[in-house]
Design an enzyme around this catalytic site. Structure first.
Site, short mmCIF file in Angstrom:
data_model
loop_
_atom_site.label_atom_id
_atom_site.label_comp_id
_atom_site.label_asym_id
_atom_site.label_seq_id
_atom_site.Cartn_x
_atom_site.Cartn_y
_atom_site.Cartn_z
CE LYS A 76 -2.23 3.38 2.35
NZ LYS A 76 -1.93 4.31 1.31
N GLY A 131 6.81 5.98 7.82
CA GLY A 131 5.96 7.16 7.76
C GLY A 131 6.05 7.96 9.03
N GLY A 178 2.63 5.63 12.89
CA GLY A 178 3.31 4.44 13.41
C GLY A 178 2.77 4.04 14.77
CD GLU A 218 13.38 2.02 9.61
OE1 GLU A 218 13.82 3.11 10.04
OE2 GLU A 218 13.97 0.94 9.78
CB CYS A 234 13.17 9.90 7.61
SG CYS A 234 14.18 8.88 6.54
CD GLU A 272 9.66 14.15 10.44
OE1 GLU A 272 8.49 13.76 10.56
OE2 GLU A 272 10.57 13.45 9.96
P1 NAD Z 1 2.29 9.09 6.78
O1 NAD Z 1 2.46 8.44 8.11
O2 NAD Z 1 1.25 10.14 6.65
O3 NAD Z 1 1.93 8.00 5.67
C1 NAD Z 1 2.75 6.87 5.41
C2 NAD Z 1 1.90 5.77 4.82
O4 NAD Z 1 0.98 5.31 5.83
C3 NAD Z 1 1.04 6.19 3.63
O5 NAD Z 1 0.98 5.14 2.70
C4 NAD Z 1 -0.31 6.43 4.27
O6 NAD Z 1 -1.39 6.32 3.36
C5 NAD Z 1 -0.35 5.32 5.31
N1 NAD Z 1 -1.27 5.54 6.42
C6 NAD Z 1 -1.77 6.71 6.87
N2 NAD Z 1 -2.60 6.50 7.93
C7 NAD Z 1 -2.61 5.16 8.14
C8 NAD Z 1 -3.25 4.33 9.09
N3 NAD Z 1 -4.05 4.83 10.02
N4 NAD Z 1 -3.03 3.00 9.05
C9 NAD Z 1 -2.18 2.48 8.11
N5 NAD Z 1 -1.56 3.22 7.18
C10 NAD Z 1 -1.76 4.55 7.20
O7 NAD Z 1 3.71 9.64 6.34
P2 NAD Z 1 4.11 10.43 5.01
O8 NAD Z 1 3.63 11.84 5.11
O9 NAD Z 1 3.75 9.65 3.80
O10 NAD Z 1 5.71 10.42 5.11
C11 NAD Z 1 6.42 11.35 5.85
C12 NAD Z 1 6.89 10.76 7.15
O11 NAD Z 1 7.60 9.57 6.91
C13 NAD Z 1 7.85 11.67 7.89
O12 NAD Z 1 7.55 11.66 9.27
C14 NAD Z 1 9.19 11.02 7.62
O13 NAD Z 1 10.19 11.32 8.57
C15 NAD Z 1 8.84 9.59 7.62
N6 NAD Z 1 9.84 8.80 6.92
C16 NAD Z 1 10.65 7.97 7.66
C17 NAD Z 1 11.64 7.23 7.04
C18 NAD Z 1 12.54 6.31 7.82
O14 NAD Z 1 13.12 5.42 7.22
N7 NAD Z 1 12.68 6.46 9.11
C19 NAD Z 1 11.82 7.35 5.65
C20 NAD Z 1 11.00 8.20 4.94
C21 NAD Z 1 10.00 8.92 5.59
#
Ligand code: NAD
Length: 491
Positions: free
Chosen positions: A176, A229, A234, A250, A284, A381
């Site tokens: 997804k 994310g 998370g 992550e 990130c 962040e």
């Molecule tokens: P996000 O948490 O909004 O979304 C990530 C994914 O989760 C998307 O596919 C989203 O549709 C899905 N999602 C959203 N709500 C959900 C739920 N309730 N249940 C299951 N899935 C759900 O994050 P984003 O805006 O896409 O990405 C940015 C974030 O990701 C930042 O905080 C960044 O630091 C982090 N990030 C971390 C790493 C790492 O390796 N540590 C790498 C890249 C990005």
């Protein structure tokens, strides 16, 4: 140009969502340009995808890992052949400049090649036994259907990290992707298909996190969730997954660069600019805090502001562009809000901070000074092109400041003093520490993951990448022909 409508992939067939609905994604550098229409997946799609993954698991688990590796090598080959096209699709879909989207695809190539080799390792261990004629070892076994939920900022590299590790280990996948980058996900999955992955082994469902993501996370047949994310997402996933399911997280961070008084300031400057404004600060591992020794703070501030003002905002497809747009309107609003907060909190805005009147979601690269550790711009962040400077009197103070946030993904120190280096390696509470390099720059053959609120201990990539996706089963083979009781029959 007519706008294409894309499908989801379940059990080897590209189909429409049960919802009957689609949504549009536009180019963040020019929001009048529609990238495509994508399926608004729902719970029923997820159920079908999980069933397909469960069926496919029975055969896929029997494929010898080196054979699975051959498919990953083919994936790497196809990514190489299509690197330029994929990079351009990515820049149009999520905005980062072409040099960086090429790097994203390269990272996917690297991890597929690395994980292909894992097919000839997947090491367990053998060890001794306290009893005679008894053999002890561990073997790695796949789990079953797993979920890979990914963000938009590395829209091919992160899926490749997760899927290559899941697949080489013998699992099947429901993938997804972020709703901001469905096209990159589709292009990647098309390559998996072309490389010969059997039907049902990878299934792709696009759609909202709240429905598609939540259903996947809660699904009883899903054996592991690999999530990258936001920290809040998370945290929710960890609660919703429940017992009996692995969850690898992550998450975000607030990464510091320490610049000591003995550092090569020009080198540190390049590192800060790359760390803070690469991918428009949407990494990130972005460097969003610079902790500078007081002896060089003013000089470094002048150098940073001068160079930041010269950065050119624009469409990432233009080779002259240094910094692309933010991913969407919500991100632009969030970053703008944080700039207001920073000023309100009393940090000094040295340059940037404005949203240019363009048809894309741009924010000027922004530098604050006088940021203190109690400020939100120091703690939160922001995920945009905003960096703040904080002065420190010595290394101990700098390390304390670096650690004074809830996150712990990446950190960096610029110094030429070996004592400083070793102290930073020992005391910075982060999953990654770079010395005389920016907070960005992971290589796929080393573990990647954060400490504290940036993760939950499962590390991706390198030799640790398979841990989330394999059961390391302990096996005892007693060939003594009699009952031998551990801890009891030890005379
Ligand atoms: P996000 O948490 O909004 O979304 C990530 C994914 O989760 C998307 O596919 C989203 O549709 C899905 N999602 C959203 N709500 C959900 C739920 N309730 N249940 C299951 N899935 C759900 O994050 P984003 O805006 O896409 O990405 C940015 C974030 O990701 C930042 O905080 C960044 O630091 C982090 N990030 C971390 C790493 C790492 O390796 N540590 C790498 C890249 C990005």
């Amino acid at each position: 140009m007519p706008v294409s409508t894309y499908k989801i992939l379940i059990d080897g067939k590209w189909i429409s969502s049960e919802s009957g609905e689609t949504y549009s994604r536009v180019n963040p550098a020019n929001y009048s340009e529609v990238i495509g229409k994508f399926q608004q997946g729902n719970e029923k799609d997820v159920n079908k995808a999980v069933d397909a993954a469960e069926d496919a698991f029975e055969k896929w688990r029997e494929v010898p890992p080196p054979k699975r590796g051959e498919i990953l090598l083919k994936v790497a080959q196809l990514l190489k052949e299509n690197k330029e096209e994929l990079s351009r699709v990515m820049t149009r879909e999520m905005g980062k400049v072409l040099a960086e989207t090429r790097g994203d695809v390269q990272e996917a190539i690297d991890i597929c090649e690395y994980m292909a080799g894992e097919g000839r390792r997947l090491f367990g261990r053998t060890t001794t036994s306290e009893l005679p004629n008894k053999f002890s070892m561990t073997v790695r076994l796949p789990l079953g259907p797993v979920a890979c939920i990914t963000p938009w900022n590395f829209p091919i590299a992160i899926p490749a990290w997760k899927l290559s590790a899941a697949l080489i280990s013998g699992n099947t996948v429901v993938f997804k992707p972020s709703s901001d980058t469905p096209l990159c996900a589709i292009k990647f999955v098309e390559i998996l298909e072309k490389a010969g992955l059997p039907k049902g082994v990878v299934n792709l469902v696009t759609g909202p996190g709240e429905t598609v993501g939540t259903r996947l996370v809660k699904h009883k047949k899903i054996r592991a969730v690999s999530f990258t994310g936001h920290k809040d997402t998370g945290t929710q996933i960890l609660k919703e997954a429940g017992i009996g399911k692995r969850v690898g997280l992550e998450l975000g961070s607030k990464n510091p660069i320490i610049v000591m008084d003995d550092a090569d300031l020009r080198l540190a400057l390049d590192g800060v600019l790359w760390g803070a404004f690469g991918t428009c600060g949407q990494r990130c591992t972005a460097a969003s805090r610079v902790i500078v020794h007081k002896k060089v703070e003013q000089k470094f501030e002048r150098m940073l502001v001068e160079r930041t003002k010269k950065l050119r905002l624009g469409n990432g497809l233009n080779p002259k562009t240094d910094v692309g747009p933010l991913v969407n309107k919500k991100a632009q609003e969030k970053v703008t809000k944080y700039i207001e907060i920073g000023e309100h909190e009393g940090a000094k805005l040295c340059c940037g901070g404005k949203t240019p009147k363009l048809k894309g979601w741009f924010v000027e690269p922004t530098v604050f000074t006088n940021a203190s550790s109690d400020m939100k711009i120091f703690q939160d962040e922001i995920f945009g092109p905003v960096v703040s400077l904080t002065e420190a009197g010595n290394l101990d103070e700098a390390i304390d400041l670096a650690n004074a946030v809830e996150y712990g993904l990446s950190s960096s120190i610029y110094t030429n003093n070996i004592q400083n280096i070793m102290k930073a390696v020992k005391y910075l509470e982060f999953g990654l520490t770079y010395v005389n390099a920016s907070t960005i720059g992971s290589e796929v053959h080393l573990p990647f993951g954060g400490a504290k609120a940036s993760g939950n201990g499962f590390k991706e990539a390198g030799w640790t990448g398979i841990n989330l996706f394999t059961e390391e089963k302990t096996v005892y083979i007693d060939y003594s022909g009699k009952l031998q009781r551990a801890q009891i029959d030890i005379e």
